[in-house]
Design a protein around this motif. Structure first.
Motif, PDB file in Angstrom:
ATOM      1  N   PHE A   1       0.827  -1.212   0.000  1.00 12.46           N
ATOM      2  CA  PHE A   1       0.000   0.000   0.000  1.00 12.46           C
ATOM      3  C   PHE A   1       0.858   1.258   0.000  1.00 12.46           C
ATOM      4  N   TRP A   2       1.739   1.384   1.002  1.00 16.84           N
ATOM      5  CA  TRP A   2       2.484   2.631   1.188  1.00 16.84           C
ATOM      6  C   TRP A   2       3.508   2.865   0.077  1.00 16.84           C
ATOM      7  N   SER A   3       4.216   1.846  -0.301  1.00 15.36           N
ATOM      8  CA  SER A   3       5.255   1.999  -1.316  1.00 15.36           C
ATOM      9  C   SER A   3       4.739   1.663  -2.714  1.00 15.36           C
TER      10      SER A   3
ATOM     11  N   GLU B   1      -8.501   9.632  -4.760  1.00 17.10           N
ATOM     12  CA  GLU B   1      -9.632   8.937  -4.132  1.00 17.10           C
ATOM     13  C   GLU B   1     -10.219   7.891  -5.074  1.00 17.10           C
ATOM     14  N   ALA B   2     -10.402   8.269  -6.340  1.00 22.23           N
ATOM     15  CA  ALA B   2     -10.980   7.331  -7.307  1.00 22.23           C
ATOM     16  C   ALA B   2     -10.096   6.099  -7.483  1.00 22.23           C
ATOM     17  N   GLU B   3      -8.793   6.290  -7.527  1.00 22.74           N
ATOM     18  CA  GLU B   3      -7.893   5.161  -7.741  1.00 22.74           C
ATOM     19  C   GLU B   3      -7.772   4.290  -6.492  1.00 22.74           C
ATOM     20  N   VAL B   4      -7.921   4.905  -5.311  1.00 24.03           N
ATOM     21  CA  VAL B   4      -7.947   4.116  -4.072  1.00 24.03           C
ATOM     22  C   VAL B   4      -9.137   3.161  -4.095  1.00 24.03           C
ATOM     23  N   ARG B   5     -10.286   3.669  -4.487  1.00 21.79           N
ATOM     24  CA  ARG B   5     -11.484   2.833  -4.559  1.00 21.79           C
ATOM     25  C   ARG B   5     -11.315   1.737  -5.607  1.00 21.79           C
ATOM     26  N   ALA B   6     -10.777   2.109  -6.762  1.00 17.00           N
ATOM     27  CA  ALA B   6     -10.615   1.136  -7.839  1.00 17.00           C
ATOM     28  C   ALA B   6      -9.658   0.014  -7.450  1.00 17.00           C
ATOM     29  N   ALA B   7      -8.673   0.337  -6.605  1.00 18.96           N
ATOM     30  CA  ALA B   7      -7.694  -0.667  -6.184  1.00 18.96           C
ATOM     31  C   ALA B   7      -8.191  -1.524  -5.031  1.00 18.96           C
ATOM     32  N   GLY B   8      -9.375  -1.208  -4.496  1.00 14.41           N
ATOM     33  CA  GLY B   8      -9.930  -1.999  -3.417  1.00 14.41           C
ATOM     34  C   GLY B   8      -9.473  -1.594  -2.033  1.00 14.41           C
ATOM     35  N   TYR B   9      -8.798  -0.442  -1.924  1.00 19.91           N
ATOM     36  CA  TYR B   9      -8.412   0.069  -0.612  1.00 19.91           C
ATOM     37  C   TYR B   9      -9.543   0.922  -0.039  1.00 19.91           C
ATOM     38  N   THR B  10      -9.369   1.395   1.187  1.00 22.20           N
ATOM     39  CA  THR B  10     -10.453   2.047   1.914  1.00 22.20           C
ATOM     40  C   THR B  10     -10.321   3.566   1.912  1.00 22.20           C
ATOM     41  N   VAL B  11     -11.416   4.244   1.566  1.00 21.09           N
ATOM     42  CA  VAL B  11     -11.523   5.693   1.723  1.00 21.09           C
ATOM     43  C   VAL B  11     -12.267   5.957   3.026  1.00 21.09           C
ATOM     44  N   HIS B  12     -11.595   6.554   3.973  1.00 17.87           N
ATOM     45  CA  HIS B  12     -12.213   6.871   5.267  1.00 17.87           C
ATOM     46  C   HIS B  12     -13.159   8.051   5.144  1.00 17.87           C
TER      47      HIS B  12
ATOM     48  N   ILE C   1      -9.273  11.416   3.098  1.00 17.53           N
ATOM     49  CA  ILE C   1      -8.654  10.592   4.133  1.00 17.53           C
ATOM     50  C   ILE C   1      -8.779   9.118   3.759  1.00 17.53           C
ATOM     51  N   LEU C   2      -7.656   8.446   3.748  1.00 15.13           N
ATOM     52  CA  LEU C   2      -7.581   7.031   3.393  1.00 15.13           C
ATOM     53  C   LEU C   2      -7.311   6.199   4.637  1.00 15.13           C
ATOM     54  N   GLN C   3      -7.390   4.882   4.489  1.00 19.24           N
ATOM     55  CA  GLN C   3      -6.957   3.967   5.533  1.00 19.24           C
ATOM     56  C   GLN C   3      -6.066   2.903   4.906  1.00 19.24           C
ATOM     57  N   ASP C   4      -4.968   2.586   5.593  1.00 22.72           N
ATOM     58  CA  ASP C   4      -4.082   1.535   5.093  1.00 22.72           C
ATOM     59  C   ASP C   4      -4.653   0.177   5.500  1.00 22.72           C
ATOM     60  N   PRO C   5      -3.999  -0.927   5.171  1.00 28.80           N
ATOM     61  CA  PRO C   5      -4.578  -2.244   5.477  1.00 28.80           C
ATOM     62  C   PRO C   5      -4.864  -2.496   6.953  1.00 28.80           C
ATOM     63  N   ASP C   6      -4.208  -1.762   7.866  1.00 26.25           N
ATOM     64  CA  ASP C   6      -4.465  -1.926   9.296  1.00 26.25           C
ATOM     65  C   ASP C   6      -5.426  -0.886   9.848  1.00 26.25           C
ATOM     66  N   GLY C   7      -5.949  -0.021   8.995  1.00 28.03           N
ATOM     67  CA  GLY C   7      -6.872   1.006   9.462  1.00 28.03           C
ATOM     68  C   GLY C   7      -6.213   2.292   9.906  1.00 28.03           C
TER      69      GLY C   7
END
Length: 307
Positions: free
Chosen positions: A158-160, A219-230, A248-254
């Motif tokens: 996610f981060w890198s 934001e759109a690409e975060v959603r498309a990749a299946g990650y979480t938009v807080h 505001i996003l959330q990483d795999p651990d929230g």
């Protein structure tokens, strides 16, 4: 990914604080941080900057220099909420400053830790590691934010891999991430497999600035990749100050990651010479010290009566 947040700047970490009197005294007197701006709000933030609370709250930015060149701390105080449950998500913040090190040592409030650091905790339990050395030229004294993660490979993806942060692997189970030179680094430390990550109610948030026009595509690409938009894209108003674009996003651990538009934030974050006075006036008007004193007296009476 087509829209990596770039150029990107690490801005601050958010702490929720309960005893505002003791907390601000600690940051000023022990860590030698200065209030940079103080703002009072009558209702909860639309982006949950103060957590999941709807009432009156305040925000105090505190640091070693102006926000446009330094990583700082945001202290959020919810009126009527006197304590929070610590999780194991936040580890510590590292400070490189001989001046601060010598001050903590003289006060006798720190204990020896690894790498010659003095370890000290704020009244709310948040931990700091202070080294008797200066940061590299042009860098902020707050050099590292350490967070725990449950699966380092997933976090790095996610981060890198997704956000594009430069990554190093300095030790097994650890990764050091940067979004730019001379900035506060983010160190991810993997928890033992048998230890679940808990955010408690004290969970914080890290904030970064990037060009405002990148936020909605991000934001759109975060959603498309299946990650979480807080928190979806929103414009936040601070009374009498600038309007700031936020996603505001959330990483795999929230862990919450706030991206703000650079232009609006630069305008908002100008140092206020009256910040210290405004903070002191708010604390005095809230009379939180009396509340804590009465609670301590009540607890002492109950203990004396065997309750």
């Amino acid at each position: 990914m087509g829209t990596k947040p770039h150029p990107c700047r690490n801005l601050h970490w958010v702490f929720k604080v309960g005893d505002r009197t003791a907390t601000t005294r600690f940051y000023r007197d022990a860590l030698l941080l200065e209030p940079l701006r103080h703002e009072e709000f009558t209702e909860g933030c639309a982006a949950a900057c103060n957590g999941p609370y709807d009432g009156k709250w305040s925000k105090t930015m505190i640091g070693y220099g102006d926000e446009d060149t330094n990583f700082v701390l945001e202290l959020t105080y919810n009126y009527g909420v006197k304590s929070y449950q610590l999780g194991n998500d936040f580890d510590s913040i590292t400070i490189c400053s001989k001046r601060v090190y010598d001050n903590i040592k003289a006060k006798g409030v720190g204990k020896a830790g690894p790498d010659g650091a003095l370890e000290v905790a704020a009244p709310d339990g948040y931990r700091f590691r202070v080294l008797s050395q200066e940061p590299s030229e042009g860098a902020c004294p707050m050099t590292e934010l350490r967070l725990h993660v449950s699966d380092l490979d997933k976090s790095l993806a996610f981060w890198s891999g997704f956000l594009g942060f430069a990554a190093e692997r300095p030790a097994p189970g650890q990764a050091l991430l940067r979004c730019g030179p001379q900035q506060c680094a983010l160190r991810l430390v993997e928890l033992p497999k048998e230890e679940a990550l808990e955010r408690g109610t004290a969970f914080g948030r890290v904030a970064f600035a990037c060009p405002g026009e990148q936020l909605q595509p991000l934001e759109a690409e975060v959603r498309a990749a299946g990650y979480t938009v807080h928190t979806p894209y929103v414009s936040l108003d601070t009374p009498g100050k600038a309007t700031v674009q936020v996603v505001i996003l959330q990483d795999p651990d929230g862990h919450e990651i706030c991206f703000v538009g650079e232009a609006g934030f630069t305008d908002l974050s100008r140092r206020d010479p009256a910040a210290g006075r405004l903070l002191d006036e708010a604390v005095a008007a809230d009379d939180s010290a009396a509340w804590f004193r009465k609670r301590a007296e009540a607890e002492a009476r109950m203990a004396a009566n065997g309750v």
